[in-house]
Design a protein around this motif. Structure first.
Motif, short mmCIF file in Angstrom:
data_model
loop_
_atom_site.label_atom_id
_atom_site.label_comp_id
_atom_site.label_asym_id
_atom_site.label_seq_id
_atom_site.Cartn_x
_atom_site.Cartn_y
_atom_site.Cartn_z
N UNK A 52 0.87 -1.18 0.00
CA UNK A 52 0.00 0.00 0.00
C UNK A 52 0.90 1.22 0.00
N UNK A 53 0.73 2.08 -0.99
CA UNK A 53 1.60 3.24 -1.18
C UNK A 53 0.80 4.53 -1.19
N UNK A 54 1.42 5.58 -0.70
CA UNK A 54 0.80 6.90 -0.76
C UNK A 54 0.59 7.25 -2.23
N UNK A 55 -0.64 7.55 -2.58
CA UNK A 55 -0.98 7.83 -3.97
C UNK A 55 -0.45 9.20 -4.38
N UNK A 56 0.19 9.26 -5.54
CA UNK A 56 0.66 10.55 -6.07
C UNK A 56 -0.56 11.27 -6.64
N UNK A 57 -1.20 12.11 -5.80
CA UNK A 57 -2.47 12.71 -6.22
C UNK A 57 -2.32 14.05 -6.93
N UNK A 58 -1.05 14.43 -7.19
CA UNK A 58 -0.81 15.66 -7.95
C UNK A 58 0.04 15.36 -9.19
N UNK A 59 -0.40 14.38 -10.02
CA UNK A 59 0.41 14.02 -11.19
C UNK A 59 0.46 15.15 -12.20
N UNK A 60 1.56 15.21 -12.95
CA UNK A 60 1.64 16.14 -14.07
C UNK A 60 0.58 15.71 -15.08
N UNK A 61 -0.24 16.65 -15.53
CA UNK A 61 -1.30 16.34 -16.49
C UNK A 61 -0.98 16.97 -17.84
N UNK A 62 -1.32 16.26 -18.89
CA UNK A 62 -1.23 16.82 -20.24
C UNK A 62 -2.60 16.62 -20.88
N UNK A 63 -3.21 17.71 -21.30
CA UNK A 63 -4.58 17.62 -21.80
C UNK A 63 -5.54 17.19 -20.72
N UNK A 64 -5.17 17.47 -19.46
CA UNK A 64 -6.03 17.12 -18.33
C UNK A 64 -5.95 15.66 -17.92
N UNK A 65 -5.07 14.89 -18.60
CA UNK A 65 -5.02 13.45 -18.34
C UNK A 65 -3.72 13.03 -17.66
N UNK A 66 -3.84 12.03 -16.82
CA UNK A 66 -2.69 11.47 -16.13
C UNK A 66 -1.93 10.53 -17.08
N UNK A 67 -0.62 10.44 -16.90
CA UNK A 67 0.18 9.52 -17.71
C UNK A 67 1.37 9.05 -16.89
#
Length: 426
Positions: free
Chosen positions: A183-198
């Motif tokens: 169980x890992x702390x979720x990276x809830x501030x990912x860099x978004x491109x076009x509003x989407x996570x990658x």
């Protein structure tokens, strides 16, 4: 994926047919044949049989396999984190500057894995950490599965209690009766491109762990989610928002079968250079290279460095909105299935370049060669780290590289006008 190259003399067509059928039953698929030797792709399970004490199989000098016997020290989610934690503690004991911490007790240079606990073993430690920040989101993953299977997100302790308790005894299920999870702390501030996570899928070839010699494949790619990202708790169950695995995204209504939701790393680099600047982009990619090298160094002492082995790993990296890269996991068998035309070309070249390094000049394999191929056979690979060359530059070489001073092919400090130059990790 796994490759076995071995010299095979066929006596008759019947014998050849019997042997090939036997290989296929064991998970081997022939992918190339050159006069009197052959290449076979082998599954991770098959490699366990090859190196099993019970099997007693001995590889000859002209046989090489594309997995180290205990590759899982890096590629099992729980063992990867365990080895990185051990590595950090050992560097700390040695007083290494690499293990330096800030005023809050966080590693300055080695903080590249999200806070992670093993379940059920570390349940109490996890609860303690969760209560420090009860609004946090965590991601649970089964240790031994891939392609996004069994993954889910939680943001309440009641959700994990529901998962972990036995209905009859209402007591925490033992390690033996329930599959191990991380169980890992979720990276809830990912860099978004076009509003989407990658995330990034990068290929790294290791030819030897002692001394460590590894190569980075230049043709990696980004994998995008099909649905725009939101940190909203109402979307925690929507895997099309959170998980980038193609095995999951291809079932989404918005999946594009032409580009497959993928971007090349070179396109990402161009995008970041135009939106964030070249210097920041170079720093990001150097940090990614740093993460990969340090993760390999973390497992090198425990890895069974068999001379018959090399390995192509699939690294999964997530970048947050502060352009900090995080190591999510390392895959022992990165998918070679092509979902698009570009995918097919990339993976064809990946296999071809890997084989050219593993078996230089297309000769019969020899596990005793020095595993230092000439530059002209590297194809789309480039040297990421060569421990022998690095050692000639002194023990502080890694730290200088991490803090932005160049360490060229020979490991020498860049001679320039005094400006800090980003490391190339070559």
């Amino acid at each position: 994926f796994g490759i076995m190259a071995g010299k095979v003399k066929w006596v008759t067509d019947i014998e050849k047919s019997v042997l090939i059928n036997n290989f296929e039953k064991r998970g081997w698929i022939q992918v190339a044949e050159n006069e009197d030797w052959n290449f076979y792709w082998m599954s991770v399970q098959t490699i366990r049989n090859v190196f099993s004490v019970e099997t007693g199989y001995r590889l000859s000098d002209d046989q090489i396999v594309n997995h180290f016997p205990n590759h899982y020290e890096l590629t099992r989610k729980d063992l990867m984190v365990k080895n990185i934690k051990r590595y950090r503690k050992e560097l700390e004991k040695e007083g290494s500057p690499l293990a330096e911490k800030d005023e809050n007790g966080k590693y300055i240079y080695l903080d590249f894995v999200p806070v992670t606990f093993m379940l059920p073993a570390d349940y109490n430690l996890f609860v303690e950490e969760f209560r420090k920040n009860p609004s946090s989101t965590w991601i649970m993953k089964p240790c031994g599965k891939a392609q996004g299977k069994g993954i889910f997100l939680i943001n309440k302790l009641s959700q994990i209690k529901k998962w972990s308790r036995d209905s009859k005894t209402s007591s925490f299920v033992s390690q033996s009766s329930k599959e191990a999870y991380v169980i890992s702390l979720y990276i809830n501030n990912p860099l978004l491109i076009g509003g989407k996570k990658f995330d990034l899928r990068l290929y790294v070839l290791v030819s030897t762990y002692r001394p460590l010699r590894c190569y980075m494949y230049k043709l990696g790619f980004c994998r995008f989610c099909t649905v725009k990202y939101t940190p909203s708790t109402s979307e925690l169950d929507n895997m099309f928002v959170h998980l980038t695995n193609v095995a999951i995204q291809k079932h989404g209504d918005d999946y594009n079968h032409i580009h497959g939701g993928k971007w090349t790393v070179s396109n990402l680099r161009l995008y970041l250079e135009s939106t964030r600047g070249k210097e920041v982009t170079n720093k990001l990619f150097d940090e990614i290279h740093w993460i990969i090298v340090q993760s390999l160094k973390a497992v090198a002492p425990v890895m069974n460095n068999d001379k018959h082995c090399f390995e192509c790993y699939g690294y999964d990296i997530i970048i947050d909105d502060k352009l900090k890269p995080w190591l999510i996991e390392v895959n022992a068998s990165p998918s070679l299935t092509s979902s698009t035309a570009n995918d097919r070309i990339l993976k064809y070249n990946l296999i071809n370049d890997t084989l050219n390094i593993a078996v230089p000049n297309g000769e019969i394999p020899d596990c005793k060669w020095n595993k230092s191929p000439p530059k002209e056979v590297l194809g789309n690979y480039e040297v990421l780290y060569d421990e022998e060359m690095a050692q000639s530059d002194g023990p502080d070489r890694d730290l200088r590289g991490r803090s932005g001073q160049s360490t060229g092919v020979k490991g020498n400090r860049a001679r320039d006008s005094g400006k800090p130059v980003l490391t190339t990790w070559k």
